[in-house]
Design a protein around this motif. Structure first.
Motif, PDB file in Angstrom:
ATOM      1  N   CYS B  97       0.791  -1.262   0.101  1.00  0.00           N
ATOM      2  CA  CYS B  97       0.170  -0.105   0.144  1.00  0.00           C
ATOM      3  C   CYS B  97       0.867   1.175  -0.398  1.00  0.00           C
ATOM      4  N   GLN B  99      -0.367   4.059   0.436  1.00  0.00           N
ATOM      5  CA  GLN B  99      -0.449   5.294   1.475  1.00  0.00           C
ATOM      6  C   GLN B  99       0.558   4.751   2.757  1.00  0.00           C
ATOM      7  N   CYS B 100      -0.125   4.024   3.302  1.00  0.00           N
ATOM      8  CA  CYS B 100      -0.294   3.120   4.356  1.00  0.00           C
ATOM      9  C   CYS B 100       0.835   1.979   4.876  1.00  0.00           C
ATOM     10  N   ARG B 141      -3.070   1.107  -3.185  1.00  0.00           N
ATOM     11  CA  ARG B 141      -3.945   1.008  -2.232  1.00  0.00           C
ATOM     12  C   ARG B 141      -4.645  -0.035  -2.081  1.00  0.00           C
ATOM     13  N   CYS B 145      -6.821   1.565   2.985  1.00  0.00           N
ATOM     14  CA  CYS B 145      -6.750   3.354   2.337  1.00  0.00           C
ATOM     15  C   CYS B 145      -7.755   3.955   0.780  1.00  0.00           C
TER      16      CYS B 145
END
Lengths: 146, 146
Positions: B97, B99-100, B141, B145
DNA sequence: TTCCTTGCAAACGATTTGCATTGGA
DNA sequence: TCCAATGCAAATCGTTTGCAAGGAA
């Protein structure tokens, strides 16, 4: 090691992020253009010389990454190497030497690349995940370490 | 979270390397068995608790890696996450991911996996490089997220 | 007893940041 | 002029290691 057209494009991108395309930053981009794979801050420092101190190199790489000009590649022992983004170099994958850690770029033939792309899309539709990019990392021994 | 047969196999491998399969090491293996992707020392520490201090975790992970029981996976910001080797988990790839930063395992269907394997072999014969393994890293993603 | 293992704290190496100075538009 | 960029040094952060104490064969 930089072409005028690339330089102009990089400059445009940086301006779009309200940052300048300074001499130090030009040297970093130029060094990356001449590279055959991702380079770490320390490697760039060795190549460019003390004219651009390490802290500036790190800051430059961060700025270039935010502007989408370079992309990080994570290596062994917490080393982060950077290379030009794929809109500059073209899509490619990595050959990673398990012995010396060197990373080399490699492009694969279009039909195979299409296979991989399709495969990635299929996976995305099977699981709850939205693919945005992919990288085929091939580990093995480089010519020098064989 | 560990099966007796796995535990026995791990113990055998460790004995082969003249190291013991202690309580702390068992806890780490157990935590990794229950994981759905690679975990960093810090993440394991959070899960296992202060009963196994960070320095021991790092040492344990090093020992397990040398014995071929776990394998490192390099993540953003110099974070190294470990997961069980593929002879335990089966061959798989990673969903990362953007994002995270979480990494999740994913297995792909056998025919596609064969395609990838063949592709890697082809590349190796085209360039001066001896492939030993490969990993398809898919960035995107994750469900949480999106 | 004899090594391997563990815990703690100190050491390390890559990267980041505070701050005063320099430099470009 | 004015704010971004730089250089240096100090600070962070993940990870490693020295050393003395604990533990299993």
């Amino acid at each position: 090691m930089t072409t005028p057209s690339l330089d102009r494009e990089v400059e445009k991108r940086l301006h779009g992020h309200d940052v300048r395309y300074t001499k130090g930053r030009r040297m970093v981009v130029s060094a990356l253009v001449g590279a055959d794979g991702p380079k770490s801050a320390a490697e760039l420092y060795a190549e460019i010389g003390p004219g651009v101190p390490l802290s500036s190199l790190y800051r430059t790489l961060t700025v270039l990454e935010e502007a989408g000009i370079v992309v990080p590649h994570l290596g062994a022992r917490g080393l982060t190497r950077y290379e030009l983004a794929e809109w500059i170099t073209g899509h490619h994958h990595h050959l990673i030497c398990v012995q010396c850690g060197q990373v080399e770029d490699v492009a694969i033939p279009q039909p195979q690349e299409a296979q991989v792309r399709e495969l990635v899309e299929d996976i995305g539709s099977l699981v709850a995940f939205t693919p945005m990019g992919h990288a085929l990392e091939i580990e093995g021994r480089c010519a020098a370490c064989t």
